[in-house]
Design a protein around this motif. Sequence first.
Motif, mmCIF file in Angstrom:
data_model
loop_
_atom_site.group_PDB
_atom_site.id
_atom_site.type_symbol
_atom_site.label_atom_id
_atom_site.label_comp_id
_atom_site.label_asym_id
_atom_site.label_seq_id
_atom_site.Cartn_x
_atom_site.Cartn_y
_atom_site.Cartn_z
ATOM 1 N N GLU A 13 1.089 -1.187 0.582
ATOM 2 C CA GLU A 13 -0.551 0.407 0.219
ATOM 3 C C GLU A 13 0.741 1.473 -0.130
ATOM 4 N N THR A 14 1.407 1.273 0.460
ATOM 5 C CA THR A 14 2.653 2.636 0.816
ATOM 6 C C THR A 14 3.211 2.739 -0.844
ATOM 7 N N ALA B 278 4.279 6.617 -0.585
ATOM 8 C CA ALA B 278 3.769 7.221 0.056
ATOM 9 C C ALA B 278 5.189 7.575 1.069
ATOM 10 N N ARG C 18 1.234 4.405 -3.213
ATOM 11 C CA ARG C 18 0.677 5.833 -2.492
ATOM 12 C C ARG C 18 2.025 6.755 -2.737
#
Length: 322
Positions: free
Chosen positions: A242-243, A248, A246
């Motif tokens: 997920e990181t 991120a 994104r």
Amino acid sequence: MTGPGRDRLRELIDAVLDEDHRTLHDMAHGAYSSPFHFSRRLARDAGEPPVAMRRRVALERAAWRLGRGASVTEVAFEAGYGSVEGFARAYARAYGHPPSDTPRAVSVSGSAHWLPAPNGIHFHSPDGLWVEGTGGTSAAEVTALLVHQDVDDVRALVDLAKGLDADAYARDRLPGFTLLHWAGPEGSIKALLNRCVGTYEIWLASIEGADHPGRIAEDSDAGELSARLDAVAPRWLGWVRETERRGAWGDRLVDALCDPPESFVLGSVLAHVLAYSAQRRGLVRALLRQAGMEVGEPVRPGGPPDPVRDGDPIEWLRRHAP
């Protein structure tokens, strides 16, 4: 004649490029094949007839040698040509200029001496091969591989530790050993593996804003640690995915579980986990061997070492590559 686990195509390519194999018959004989079947297999699987592949790779090596200052005469005979004139004609057709005009920069320009190849197989100095990949691999993909390999390797070591009795598992084999000043002593197999798994749990708690998970109870065993790993591993891998999705990794986490609170860049968190997990896994292997376990030994007598037990990302990727 191919042994278990051998790559038959690699054996055929080896036969093509063996410096003693000057003719198609020599190549086929070296590969324990008939010239017909040898040519057919190479043309099908490598996209290039064996004689053409050998000639091209020999010319690439010649260009590399010329770029390092070797003489045209010396290089011509090394490449298997019967005359300097024949070599010069072949070289000029391939590179568009005579061998005497080869720039010195070839010796330091990486792939500058490569010729077009349908299979991506090229000469690589000083006497190796370079095989181009079918697609680019980003740094993010390499990191993802390391993350998965780390979790798999921790799981393999925890499974091995299940074979120890309670005393051997918890014995302080490195008295006073501290890997990180704030993490406490890690001189036992139990402490090192607990920290490997606990690191995932603690960082996820900080990221998710959950309570500190605490430390494993003193009377717990490797089976309980295995259950903890099964619970946390999907969450850890999911957070990494997920990181990355994104973009991120530059985000900053203010960790309230620290006293006093500290801030951490997410990319540095992942680098920290991978760096110290690798050190702990290496120590666990050494201590498991000290405890009498065959870590990295062949799975069966006479067989190759178990790649999982070795903990080598190269071997892990070979087992998991599509």
